[in-house]
Design an enzyme around this catalytic site. Structure first.
Site, PDB file in Angstrom:
ATOM      1  N   HIS A  55     -76.951 -42.003   4.607  1.00  0.00           N
ATOM      2  CA  HIS A  55     -76.460 -40.836   5.346  1.00  0.00           C
ATOM      3  C   HIS A  55     -76.217 -41.321   6.772  1.00  0.00           C
ATOM      4  O   HIS A  55     -76.912 -42.229   7.243  1.00  0.00           O
ATOM      5  CB  HIS A  55     -77.514 -39.738   5.445  1.00  0.00           C
ATOM      6  CG  HIS A  55     -77.998 -39.186   4.145  1.00  0.00           C
ATOM      7  ND1 HIS A  55     -78.998 -39.751   3.415  1.00  0.00           N
ATOM      8  CD2 HIS A  55     -77.642 -38.069   3.469  1.00  0.00           C
ATOM      9  CE1 HIS A  55     -79.232 -39.020   2.342  1.00  0.00           C
ATOM     10  NE2 HIS A  55     -78.417 -37.993   2.346  1.00  0.00           N
ATOM     11  N   GLU A 182     -72.008 -33.893  -5.671  1.00  0.00           N
ATOM     12  CA  GLU A 182     -73.326 -33.933  -6.330  1.00  0.00           C
ATOM     13  C   GLU A 182     -73.892 -32.523  -6.448  1.00  0.00           C
ATOM     14  O   GLU A 182     -74.099 -31.844  -5.444  1.00  0.00           O
ATOM     15  CB  GLU A 182     -74.264 -34.821  -5.502  1.00  0.00           C
ATOM     16  CG  GLU A 182     -75.670 -34.897  -6.061  1.00  0.00           C
ATOM     17  CD  GLU A 182     -76.550 -35.867  -5.288  1.00  0.00           C
ATOM     18  OE1 GLU A 182     -76.020 -36.701  -4.517  1.00  0.00           O
ATOM     19  OE2 GLU A 182     -77.782 -35.780  -5.447  1.00  0.00           O
ATOM     20  N   HIS A 221     -81.486 -33.574 -11.032  1.00  0.00           N
ATOM     21  CA  HIS A 221     -80.873 -32.267 -10.785  1.00  0.00           C
ATOM     22  C   HIS A 221     -80.469 -31.572 -12.080  1.00  0.00           C
ATOM     23  O   HIS A 221     -80.684 -30.366 -12.246  1.00  0.00           O
ATOM     24  CB  HIS A 221     -79.674 -32.417  -9.853  1.00  0.00           C
ATOM     25  CG  HIS A 221     -80.048 -32.976  -8.512  1.00  0.00           C
ATOM     26  ND1 HIS A 221     -79.127 -33.242  -7.538  1.00  0.00           N
ATOM     27  CD2 HIS A 221     -81.255 -33.319  -7.996  1.00  0.00           C
ATOM     28  CE1 HIS A 221     -79.752 -33.726  -6.468  1.00  0.00           C
ATOM     29  NE2 HIS A 221     -81.041 -33.788  -6.733  1.00  0.00           N
ATOM     30  N   ASP A 246     -76.570 -40.929  -9.569  1.00  0.00           N
ATOM     31  CA  ASP A 246     -77.897 -40.995  -8.949  1.00  0.00           C
ATOM     32  C   ASP A 246     -78.944 -41.075 -10.048  1.00  0.00           C
ATOM     33  O   ASP A 246     -79.184 -40.099 -10.775  1.00  0.00           O
ATOM     34  CB  ASP A 246     -78.150 -39.759  -8.059  1.00  0.00           C
ATOM     35  CG  ASP A 246     -77.538 -39.899  -6.677  1.00  0.00           C
ATOM     36  OD1 ASP A 246     -76.890 -40.933  -6.403  1.00  0.00           O
ATOM     37  OD2 ASP A 246     -77.721 -38.979  -5.858  1.00  0.00           O
ATOM     38  N   ASP A 256     -88.022 -30.939  -7.318  1.00  0.00           N
ATOM     39  CA  ASP A 256     -87.198 -32.155  -7.386  1.00  0.00           C
ATOM     40  C   ASP A 256     -88.103 -33.377  -7.172  1.00  0.00           C
ATOM     41  O   ASP A 256     -88.497 -33.687  -6.061  1.00  0.00           O
ATOM     42  CB  ASP A 256     -86.140 -32.068  -6.278  1.00  0.00           C
ATOM     43  CG  ASP A 256     -85.175 -33.227  -6.299  1.00  0.00           C
ATOM     44  OD1 ASP A 256     -84.992 -33.847  -7.350  1.00  0.00           O
ATOM     45  OD2 ASP A 256     -84.585 -33.495  -5.241  1.00  0.00           O
ATOM     46  N   ASP A 258     -87.652 -36.746  -8.032  1.00  0.00           N
ATOM     47  CA  ASP A 258     -87.059 -38.029  -7.605  1.00  0.00           C
ATOM     48  C   ASP A 258     -87.935 -39.228  -7.981  1.00  0.00           C
ATOM     49  O   ASP A 258     -88.210 -40.111  -7.159  1.00  0.00           O
ATOM     50  CB  ASP A 258     -86.812 -38.036  -6.082  1.00  0.00           C
ATOM     51  CG  ASP A 258     -85.677 -37.106  -5.671  1.00  0.00           C
ATOM     52  OD1 ASP A 258     -84.795 -36.834  -6.508  1.00  0.00           O
ATOM     53  OD2 ASP A 258     -85.675 -36.660  -4.515  1.00  0.00           O
TER      54      ASP A 258
HETATM   55  C1  GCO Z   1     -81.724 -34.578  -3.018  1.00  0.00           C
HETATM   56  C2  GCO Z   1     -80.403 -35.277  -3.185  1.00  0.00           C
HETATM   57  C3  GCO Z   1     -80.085 -36.226  -2.105  1.00  0.00           C
HETATM   58  C4  GCO Z   1     -78.654 -36.670  -2.136  1.00  0.00           C
HETATM   59  C5  GCO Z   1     -78.344 -37.422  -0.890  1.00  0.00           C
HETATM   60  C6  GCO Z   1     -76.960 -37.992  -0.905  1.00  0.00           C
HETATM   61  O1  GCO Z   1     -82.096 -33.889  -3.928  1.00  0.00           O
HETATM   62  O2  GCO Z   1     -82.344 -34.718  -1.962  1.00  0.00           O
HETATM   63  O3  GCO Z   1     -80.417 -35.919  -4.417  1.00  0.00           O
HETATM   64  O4  GCO Z   1     -80.952 -37.325  -2.168  1.00  0.00           O
HETATM   65  O5  GCO Z   1     -78.373 -37.447  -3.245  1.00  0.00           O
HETATM   66  O6  GCO Z   1     -78.485 -36.561   0.183  1.00  0.00           O
HETATM   67  O7  GCO Z   1     -76.050 -37.011  -0.742  1.00  0.00           O
HETATM   68 MN    MN Z   2     -79.090 -37.405  -5.206  1.00  0.00          MN
HETATM   69 MN    MN Z   3     -82.401 -35.268  -5.756  1.00  0.00          MN
END
Ligand code: GCO
Ligand code: MN
Ligand code: MN
Length: 392
Positions: A55, A182, A221, A246, A256, A258
């Site tokens: 970013h 996204e 997501h 992603d 979320d 991740d």
């Molecule tokens: C999240 C998103 C982000 C985006 C990133 C790129 O859930 O925080 O996945 O990680 O992918 O901001 O646009």
């Molecule tokens: Mn993402």
């Molecule tokens: Mn995410």
């Protein structure tokens, strides 16, 4: 030689914000130090990654002067060169600053919408300068809690207007960028507009420069929405719109998470890698394999790089298993398409009156066909055995 070790041809990338994540969550302070972007480049290269994404604010702190920005970018470019990493993708942070508390492109305040466009143009310039070919749009704050504040149709129109403008601006500048949208169903907003990849695919069809816009689906997501990620990615591939991806892991029904790729729902991860790699004979996805995930809060610096290496290693292990699964003669026989010469004239080719008549007249033994077992239990079990390595 470790056959699962990442190579540049694997096109593995990480965001500065992923391995740079400090472990902060809504309940707790950071557990790891902030790392300089140049250090992240060095460490990622040492792990065998190919690319690093960012970013605008991951690299150039918000409010930096032009001179500060140039110095930061110069150092970063030197680090990329020294360590042989590229920047395949860049994006804009349109969610951290208070001005974006009610969205960016969809905000009700025209000053916010103008600032969002201005910030994005500046961030695109940065991405282009670093060589990015894909530009991601994640509308994390484009959503609502108090839904009466805005008709969702107005929000969609504003998002279309913003993307149409930015596509035209890129063309005017001579940038050869592709945009990747996204989707995410919620978090940080209660509801985010365009919540799934399917919604995005339709939205793209409404855009003025739709040929330059595709999707950036994320495992977490689509899983948060309770949907099959593999199906979403397959649909994007089917219409030529998978521009970026992603990779991470997620359990349905949770925030979320991740998580490290493959650390949850290994079966979906296997099917995804099989799809991306085209091991069943379909076209391979040629773009970056980007990990948008972060290490557990339990980890120190060393744990972060273990997380990064694990993400890539899991992908390559699943790739080998997918290749073996699709090379298994038994599997090939089980999933081979049924051949029935009688059916060909009924189903093949465009519409014709003759074909409609032939279809109306055709005789099928409905009861017998309905009674046939399909043996998908056997197929799925075989797949698990390949995944678990007892069939190599
Ligand atoms: C999240 C998103 C982000 C985006 C990133 C790129 O859930 O925080 O996945 O990680 O992918 O901001 O646009
Ligand atoms: Mn993402
Ligand atoms: Mn995410």
């Amino acid at each position: 030689m470790d056959s699962f070790a990442p190579r540049p041809a694997d096109k593995f990338s990480f965001g500065l914000w992923t391995v740079g994540n400090t472990g902060r969550d809504p309940f707790g302070h950071p557990v790891r130090a902030v790392q300089a972007p140049t250090r992240i480049v060095e460490k990622l290269a040492a792990c065998g990654a190919w690319g690093v994404n960012l970013h605008d604010e991951d690299l150039v702190p918000f409010g930096s002067s032009a001179a500060e920005r140039d110095a930061i970018v110069r150092d970063f470019r030197r680090a990329l060169q020294d360590h042989g990493l590229c920047v395949p993708m860049a994006t804009t942070n349109l969610f951290s600053q208070p001005i974006f508390k009610d969205g960016a492109f969809s905000s009700n305040d025209p000053r916010v919408r103008a600032f969002a466009l201005q910030k994005t143009m500046t961030a695109i310039e940065l991405g282009v300068e670093l060589g990015a070919e894909t530009y991601v749009f994640w509308g994390g704050r484009e959503g609502s809690e108090a839904d009466a504040c805005r008709d969702p149709r107005v929000a969609l129109q504003r998002m279309k207007d913003a993307l149409d403008f930015l596509c035209a601006w890129c063309k005017d500048q001579g940038y050869r960028l592709r945009f990747a949208l996204e989707a995410k169903p919620n978090e940080p907003r209660s509801d985010i507009y365009l919540p799934t990849t399917g919604h995005m695919l339709h939205f793209i069809e409404t855009l003025a420069h739709k040929e330059m816009v595709g999707v950036n689906p994320e495992v977490a997501h689509e899983s948060m929405a309770g949907l099959s990620f593999t199906h979403a990615v397959a649909q994007a591939m089917w219409c030529g719109k998978l521009f970026h991806i992603d990779l991470n892991a997620q359990r349905i029904g949770r925030y979320d998470q991740d998580l490290r790729f493959g650390s949850e729902d290994l079966k979906q991860a296997f099917l995804l890698v099989r799809l991306l790699e085209g091991t069943s004979g379909t076209a391979r996805y040629e773009g970056p394999r980007h990990f948008d995930s972060h290490a557990y809060r339990s980890e120190d610096d060393e744990g972060v790089w273990e997380f990064a290496r694990g993400s890539m290693r899991t992908y390559n292990m699943l790739k080998l298993r997918a290749q073996q699964f699709d090379a298994d003669p038994q599997v090939r026989a089980w999933i081979a398409e049924r051949k029935d010469a009688h059916m060909d004239p009924l189903l093949a080719g465009p519409y014709s009156k003759a074909r409609a008549q032939a279809l109306r007249a055709a005789q099928m033994d409905v009861a017998a066909i309905g009674a046939e077992g399909l043996h998908y239990e056997r197929l799925d079990q075989r797949m698990l055995e390949h995944m678990l390595g007892v069939r190599s």
